[in-house]
Design an enzyme around this catalytic site. Sequence first.
Site, PDB file in Angstrom:
ATOM      1  N   LYS A 155      -1.262  25.954  -0.313  1.00  0.00           N
ATOM      2  CA  LYS A 155      -2.616  26.195  -0.829  1.00  0.00           C
ATOM      3  C   LYS A 155      -3.122  25.056  -1.709  1.00  0.00           C
ATOM      4  CE  LYS A 155      -2.327  31.229  -0.614  1.00  0.00           C
ATOM      5  NZ  LYS A 155      -2.365  32.516  -1.383  1.00  0.00           N
ATOM      6  N   ARG A 233       6.390  19.300  -9.446  1.00  0.00           N
ATOM      7  CA  ARG A 233       7.601  19.468 -10.240  1.00  0.00           C
ATOM      8  C   ARG A 233       8.158  18.086 -10.570  1.00  0.00           C
ATOM      9  NH1 ARG A 233       5.775  23.500 -11.074  1.00  0.00           N
ATOM     10  NH2 ARG A 233       6.477  25.625 -10.626  1.00  0.00           N
ATOM     11  N   ASP A 257       1.404  14.859 -14.185  1.00  0.00           N
ATOM     12  CA  ASP A 257       1.238  16.056 -15.003  1.00  0.00           C
ATOM     13  C   ASP A 257       2.589  16.707 -15.254  1.00  0.00           C
ATOM     14  OD1 ASP A 257      -0.492  17.900 -16.400  1.00  0.00           O
ATOM     15  OD2 ASP A 257      -0.121  19.355 -14.797  1.00  0.00           O
ATOM     16  N   GLU A 262      10.831  17.049 -19.105  1.00  0.00           N
ATOM     17  CA  GLU A 262       9.623  17.448 -19.820  1.00  0.00           C
ATOM     18  C   GLU A 262       9.774  18.780 -20.552  1.00  0.00           C
ATOM     19  OE1 GLU A 262       6.258  18.560 -17.433  1.00  0.00           O
ATOM     20  OE2 GLU A 262       7.474  19.718 -16.041  1.00  0.00           O
ATOM     21  N   HIS A 294       1.337  18.988 -18.411  1.00  0.00           N
ATOM     22  CA  HIS A 294       1.532  20.162 -17.560  1.00  0.00           C
ATOM     23  C   HIS A 294       0.311  21.096 -17.629  1.00  0.00           C
ATOM     24  CE1 HIS A 294       5.089  22.174 -15.468  1.00  0.00           C
ATOM     25  NE2 HIS A 294       4.056  22.938 -15.199  1.00  0.00           N
TER      26      HIS A 294
END
Length: 328
Positions: A155, A233, A257, A262, A294
């Site tokens: 998606k 990821r 991102d 992280e 993120h």
Amino acid sequence: MKILFYDTKSYDRESFEKQLPAFPEIELDFLESDLEPHTARLARGYDAVCAFVSSDIGTKTIEILNERGIRLILMRCAGFNNVDMEKAKEYGIRVLRVPGYSPEAVAEHAMALALAANRHLHKAYVKVRENDFSLNGLMGFNFYQKVAGIVGTGKIGAAMARICRGFGMKVLAYDVYQNPDLDFVEYVSFDELLAKSDLISLHCPLMDSTYHMINIDTIEKMKDGVILVNTSRGGLVKTADLVEGIRRRKFFAVGLDVYEEETKNVFEDRSAEIMEHSTTARLLSFPNVMITSHQGFFTEEALAAISQTTLQNAMDFLNGKESPNEIK
């Protein structure tokens, strides 16, 4: 049904409390602490816990949750690679997630990162604030008529493909399963995508087969001057190899991102700390790298969808209903 929410920020609480009147059978308590073995002990007396992608839901955590009588783990995110699913199944603990909250939110952020990194908006912002209106170091290139390579066409990847098409780009894609709705996309091998794309955007889950799929070997197969964007990821990209690729001037720009290591940074204010061995600091030392925290999912619409789906997952469990959102 009593649910203990971990790693709760003010916006999480506000969003869930807005949805709560539609679910009178559910009672929520919120913790700022994230879920890990030490805090799992706090779940005694609750029916379920709710966690996020940054939570440590490994073997030890699952064992403690089982001892505390927890039968349901609600993931208010799509990813579940941080959950020891084998241990959860062993104890009969069900795990339900939010597989799709707002694909467009993440895809739009991916394109925002690509544009910002390409046109050096992070540098331009700082320059202008210091009354430096020169254009030195701000040269970018047109996306129009360039090639976008979309890795993963679920998606979110499909939404990104549509955005790239809107920019007048030719769209290549690589996925084990081809999306029949993307009739304007040309599916190619991973190697061909790497070799032909001016923009590569990652939109696939983190699995054994995708772990470190971006490494020094695959980087070498990319076009010189490529833009790489990752909103999926951190483990998809081997950080040490990415750094080496940047040093070799393989990339025109990189927008991240998510990134390896992280976890401690996600949604936390660490501005007063000295991070001596920080992946973030190492990547930000390069002028053509842009990192965000993120936040790809972070829109009003996405938060509302996450809240509604998570609470509906809890109700399905309470009522003994099968849920398409359960991780089998």
